[in-house]
Structure formats: C-alpha cells, structure tokens
Design a protein around this motif. Structure first.
Motif, short mmCIF file in Angstrom:
data_model
loop_
_atom_site.label_atom_id
_atom_site.label_comp_id
_atom_site.label_asym_id
_atom_site.label_seq_id
_atom_site.Cartn_x
_atom_site.Cartn_y
_atom_site.Cartn_z
N CYS A 1 -17.11 2.99 -7.09
CA CYS A 1 -16.60 4.36 -7.12
C CYS A 1 -17.30 5.25 -6.11
O CYS A 1 -16.69 6.19 -5.58
N MET B 1 -9.49 6.02 -9.43
CA MET B 1 -9.15 4.84 -8.62
C MET B 1 -9.96 3.62 -9.07
O MET B 1 -9.44 2.50 -9.10
N LEU C 1 -15.03 -1.08 0.39
CA LEU C 1 -13.99 -0.09 0.55
C LEU C 1 -14.36 0.89 1.66
O LEU C 1 -15.44 1.49 1.64
N TYR D 1 -15.42 4.64 -3.02
CA TYR D 1 -14.17 5.40 -3.11
C TYR D 1 -14.43 6.87 -2.80
O TYR D 1 -13.68 7.52 -2.07
N PRO E 1 -12.14 9.50 -7.27
CA PRO E 1 -12.82 8.20 -7.18
C PRO E 1 -12.98 7.50 -8.51
O PRO E 1 -12.89 6.27 -8.58
N ALA F 1 -4.91 4.97 -2.41
CA ALA F 1 -5.74 3.86 -2.89
C ALA F 1 -5.43 2.55 -2.18
O ALA F 1 -6.32 1.70 -2.02
#
Length: 344
Positions: free
Chosen positions: A163, A147, A115, A166, A144, A84
């Motif tokens: 997400c 995180m 991200l 992620y 995901p 992460a």
C-alpha cells in the motif's frame, strides 16, 4: 477571496450515456480488472466518444448549479480499475481471483512485481476538464488502502509495504493532476470501513503518503458502497473507521448519510476537517425536493459550522438514470441555496 458557504459538489461519477457503455452489463459488476467489453464504441472512436460524454457531464453539472464539478468519470469502467490496472507490477493479461463474502469468484489485479507509476493515467482527463469549465474542478483517484484490498498479492507478502507503493504512485499522479489544473484532489477509500482492523494499523500512514505535498484541498471519500450494489436497509447506520481520519492530512472527509441515515453526531469526531456530507439518497428513485435537501443540510449544521460543510450526493451517481441524476443535482443546488439564504 472568501469561498461561498455550503459549496455543493459531487463525489465523482455521473451516469454514462447508453450509447457509450452497456449499462445492463455495468449494473451487474463494479470491475476491479479491465472490462473493455463494456464500451459500445469501437476502439478507434472511443476517446472521441468519451470526450463528448464528458462534455455532457460537465454541462449537466453546470446547468444544475453545482459549485465544484468533476469530469463525471466518463472514461472509467469503475472508480478504481482505471488507475489500479495502469501500474507496472500488475499482470495485465492474467488476473487473480478472490472469493467475495457472498461466495462469488471475482477477478482482481494480480500483483507480480514492485508497483510503479510509469506514465500519467488521468492527466489528460484533468486537462480536458480544465479546458471546458471555469468552475472549480475536482478529480478523483482510488485510495492506496482500497487498492490494496482489491488485489491478489503474489509479490510483497506485506500489505502495508504494498500500500505504501500504491500511495507513492497515487502521489506522483496527484502532483501531475494539480499541475494540469485540478482545484481539488479526492481519494476514494470505501474499503476503510470493510476492514477497520487492518485500516487502524496503517491506513492513515498510506493516505498521508498519497497526499504528501499536495498544494490544493484534498478529500478522503468513504462510503458503504453504491446504492445499486448495497440497496435498501442493508447499509449500517454508523462507520467503523471514521474518527481516525481526523489524523490524516486531508482537509475534507466525504461521508454518506442520506441513505443509511447515520447519526450525524459523528461529525463532532471530524471537528478539524471540512465534511462533504451526503444529502442525496441514491437508492431512492424519486428526486428529492429542494426543501428535503435543505432539511438534511440543516441536520448537519447542528454539529458543524456552515463554513465546514459541503453538501453532496452520498456516493458516485453512475448507476442512476441520467435524468434522475440531473434532477437530484438541481435539487441539491437549490436546497443549499435555501439554507444559504437563511444564514445570510
């Protein structure tokens, strides 16, 4: 080739040696941000020390008789922060803070931009594992959804969109891990049960995005937290978010059942899937007998066929003494062998 019945496996982590990490410090926290001070070995020698510890973990799992092994997550400070905190879009120097349910302020990754995965994170770990065992090998990634629950978002202002990014990063990593020799890819998603309302809105979508196109068996692991953190009778006896996972593209769902003693009738909700069933209680310092493990496996077989059940510990084993972890894994392998013989 037909797979053996009741393949045994581990969830992911195995105890790190005392010479590698400060286990007293480890026992107080499951870090979300980096916790470099946990390592006892100077930076110049750390990778070599982690490699040596990984070999110990691999050999312990092999000696115990486990069928599908991992690298023991020897290089990680926690199951999630290794990956992460390696993504672009996270402020590495200035963490955010959230207040836990117990009122404690906890440092978490602070998301300040989009991200992206800009480099491999666990690929060398998988290459090392593959080079040092001929057994089926699994590697784990933080999921995901989980995180997204462990950060302070100062960029997206939209949890689902965050997400999904992620998930895209996890998916890129997972494809590289398959190329590096992974036989199984597992997503750790313990936070699904912490926030079932939000999970119901988009968790299946982001999990499916994370696993898109993966050619090897995939697993989603959910639990009630490490026994060292959630001990005794404080765990619930049922999952608030479980039947929904039947809609994911993961072939296996991993649940704990030994410590919380959940009603195994829930296994019927996962009928299309294989289930990694937790049959080792990580809150109990005693090493279970093989007969006790066999009894817990038989309980699961009342609700699903042996082709679909993979006996495992409830969760990661990193907080146990190493001798205890090894003994429990040996009992796991021997208990599965007892039931396997009964089925033949």
């Amino acid at each position: 080739m037909t797979e053996p019945l009741l393949q045994t496996t581990v969830v992911g982590s195995y105890p790190q040696p005392d010479w590698l990490v400060n286990r007293e410090m480890l026992s107080k926290v499951v870090p979300r941000t980096r916790l470099r001070e946990i390592w006892r070995v100077p930076e110049a020698y750390l990778q070599q020390a982690q490699d040596d510890a990984t070999l110990l973990a691999i050999r312990d799992m092999e000696r115990a008789g486990i069928d599908i092994i991992t690298d023991g997550e020897m290089r990680r400070e926690s199951y999630s922060n290794h990956f992460a905190t390696a993504l672009e879009g996270v402020d590495q120097e200035n963490p955010g803070y959230v207040t836990t349910r117990s009122g404690q302020k906890t440092p978490v990754p602070r998301v300040v931009g989009k991200l992206r995965r800009t480099r491999p994170v666990e690929v060398r770990d998988m290459q090392f594992l593959r080079a040092n065992t001929d057994r089926p090998a699994k590697i784990t990634l933080p999921g995901p959804f989980t995180m997204g629950q462990q950060v302070k978002d100062e960029f997206y202002k939209d949890a689902e969109a965050m997400c999904m990014d992620y998930a895209a990063a996890v998916n890129e990593e997972a494809h590289d891990l398959v190329r590096a020799g992974a036989d199984v890819i597992q997503l750790d998603e313990p936070w699904l049960r912490n926030n079932p309302e939000e999970a119901s809105r988009y968790a299946v979508k982001v999990i499916n995005r994370a696993l898109k196109g993966i050619s090897v068996p995939t697993v989603v692991h959910l639990c009630f937290g490490y026994a060292a953190v959630v001990p005794g009778l404080s765990k619930p006896t049922g999952y608030t978010f479980l039947p929904q996972l039947a809609d994911t593209i993961a072939q296996q769902i991993s649940i704990e059942s030994a410590q919380p003693k959940i009603d195994l009738g829930v296994l019927k909700d996962l009928a299309p899937k294989k289930v990694m069933l937790g049959v080792i209680d990580l809150n109990d310092p005693a090493i279970e007998t093989p007969q006790k493990i066999a009894e817990r496996i038989r309980a699961g077989l009342k609700y699903m066929s042996p082709e679909k059940l993979l006996p495992a510990p409830d969760c990661g084993m990193k907080y146990l003494p190493r001798a205890t972890a090894f003994g429990k894994l040996k009992a796991l392998a021997e208990g599965a062998a007892i039931v396997r013989k009964e089925l033949s």
